[in-house]
Enzyme design. Structure first.
Site, PDB file in Angstrom:
ATOM      1  N   ASP A   1       0.785  -1.089  -0.088  1.00 31.82           N
ATOM      2  CA  ASP A   1       0.115  -0.105   0.007  1.00 31.82           C
ATOM      3  C   ASP A   1       0.924   1.723   0.273  1.00 31.82           C
ATOM      4  O   ASP A   1       2.448   1.504  -0.779  1.00 31.82           O
ATOM      5  CB  ASP A   1      -0.763   0.151   1.271  1.00 31.82           C
ATOM      6  CG  ASP A   1      -2.365   1.029   1.144  1.00 31.82           C
ATOM      7  OD1 ASP A   1      -2.979   0.965   0.355  1.00 31.82           O
ATOM      8  OD2 ASP A   1      -1.633   1.772   2.323  1.00 31.82           O
TER       9      ASP A   1
ATOM     10  N   HIS B   1      -6.928  -6.146  -1.221  1.00 32.90           N
ATOM     11  CA  HIS B   1      -6.212  -4.896  -1.150  1.00 32.90           C
ATOM     12  C   HIS B   1      -4.725  -5.948   0.294  1.00 32.90           C
ATOM     13  O   HIS B   1      -3.546  -5.876  -0.198  1.00 32.90           O
ATOM     14  CB  HIS B   1      -7.008  -4.175  -0.488  1.00 32.90           C
ATOM     15  CG  HIS B   1      -5.622  -3.082  -0.865  1.00 32.90           C
ATOM     16  ND1 HIS B   1      -4.746  -2.041  -1.486  1.00 32.90           N
ATOM     17  CD2 HIS B   1      -5.376  -2.499   0.748  1.00 32.90           C
ATOM     18  CE1 HIS B   1      -3.820  -1.133  -0.848  1.00 32.90           C
ATOM     19  NE2 HIS B   1      -4.291  -1.457   0.009  1.00 32.90           N
TER      20      HIS B   1
END
Length: 326
Positions: free
Chosen positions: A105, A303
């Site tokens: 991320d 994610h």
């Protein structure tokens, strides 16, 4: 076969931020693990023992603003060059000359910029979930302001200090559970549902989070760890990373368009908006990541890739690390 790794060790080391908290496990070549938002060193809990068992010194940090690391009060203290300086300080404080750096991320961007700014220190770079895009392009806040039509993109929503904090901090645990579920393959909203990356006029992010069960990778005790840290620290330090995107754009003008030339890796989930929205960035890897030696898009994965698919990511990382030049 390396000996069974000792238990992980927590340490506080001096850094430009003041102090950086880290957790390390194993001995051998150093692998620095950098988390994203809204996480902590704990997001690497599955990788620390696996990398240690494979013969590496795995080191997972709390990025400045998170956990037990320092939380400077100045918003500008969270600009990219400062975070790279923290990474260098960690390598040096642990007595190492160089390390492979792997980020997830926001940590993927921090890892890539560490490689760009300090190529003698960071000999290889791995990026999870967020594809590499070279510095440059349009001013970030202007680009984000054009996204979403009548809705507001979450990065724009995070810009004004105090605004997102007012939504999150009254119920940190509930907000985190909703965000983690919203971006996980097994609990994300159905196709056609309002996108949780956007905020309706006068609304909040959590209005678009799915209710009900936690994603399979997140146990109640795991959620307790994340929530406990943010309940203690607040969210401002973590959110200040987003509030420096225009500063980074200005600070890094000398690197606009620069490729990362070190050996590199990318792994992301096919159901992650980051890999879908930035598919052109993945297509551009022959130019932007000329040292790319390992690229993976994982089916039925969202994610939180190293937590949703820990065994697969551990194999990807250890295979990639094992093939690096010594």
């Amino acid at each position: 076969m390396p000996a069974r790794a000792a238990n992980p060790t927590h340490r506080l080391i001096p850094a430009p931020a003041g102090r950086i908290h880290l957790v390390e496990q194993g001995t051998g070549p150093m692998v620095l693990l950098v988390h994203g938002f809204p996480e902590s060193w704990y997001s690497w809990r599955h990788q620390l023992p696996a990398l240690a068992a494979a013969g590496y010194r795995a080191v997972a940090v709390d990025v400045r603003g998170y956990g037990r690391s320092s939380r400077p009060g100045d918003v500008a203290a969270y600009r990219m060059r400062e975070l790279v300086a923290d990474n260098v300080a960690v390598v040096r404080a642990l007595g190492e000359e160089s390390a492979a750096v792997v980020g997830h991320d926001w940590g993927a961007g921090i890892a890539a910029h560490s490689a760009l700014l300090e190529p003698e220190v960071f000999r290889a770079v791995g990026m999870l979930s967020v594809p590499y895009t070279p510095p440059g392009g349009p001013r970030p806040t202007e680009a984000f302001a054009r996204m979403g039509g009548d809705d507001e993109f979450y990065v724009s929503y995070f810009q004004r200090p105090g605004r997102a904090e007012a939504e999150i901090e009254p119920d940190v645990r509930g907000w985190l559970a909703g965000l983690y579920a919203a971006l996980s393959a097994d609990t994300m909203p159905a196709p056609g549902a309002p996108d949780p990356h956007f905020v309706g006029r006068g609304g909040t992010m959590r209005e678009r989070f799915p209710g009900g069960r936690l994603p399979a990778w997140l146990g109640e005790e795991d959620l307790d760890v994340y929530a406990g840290e943010f309940e203690r620290t607040g969210l401002t330090g973590a959110l200040n990373r987003y509030r420096n995107m225009d500063r980074d754009w200005e600070d890094l003008t000398d690197l606009h368009g620069a490729p990362v030339t070190q050996p590199s890796l990318f792994a992301g989930g096919r159901k992650d908006a980051s890999t879908m929205w930035l598919s052109d960035a993945i297509d551009a890897y022959p130019a932007t990541l000329p040292g790319l030696t390992s690229c993976h898009l994982l089916d039925d994965c969202g994610h939180w890739v190293q937590q949703e698919r820990p065994a697969e990511v551990n194999r990807i990382l250890t295979d990639w690390l094992g093939a690096l030049p010594s």
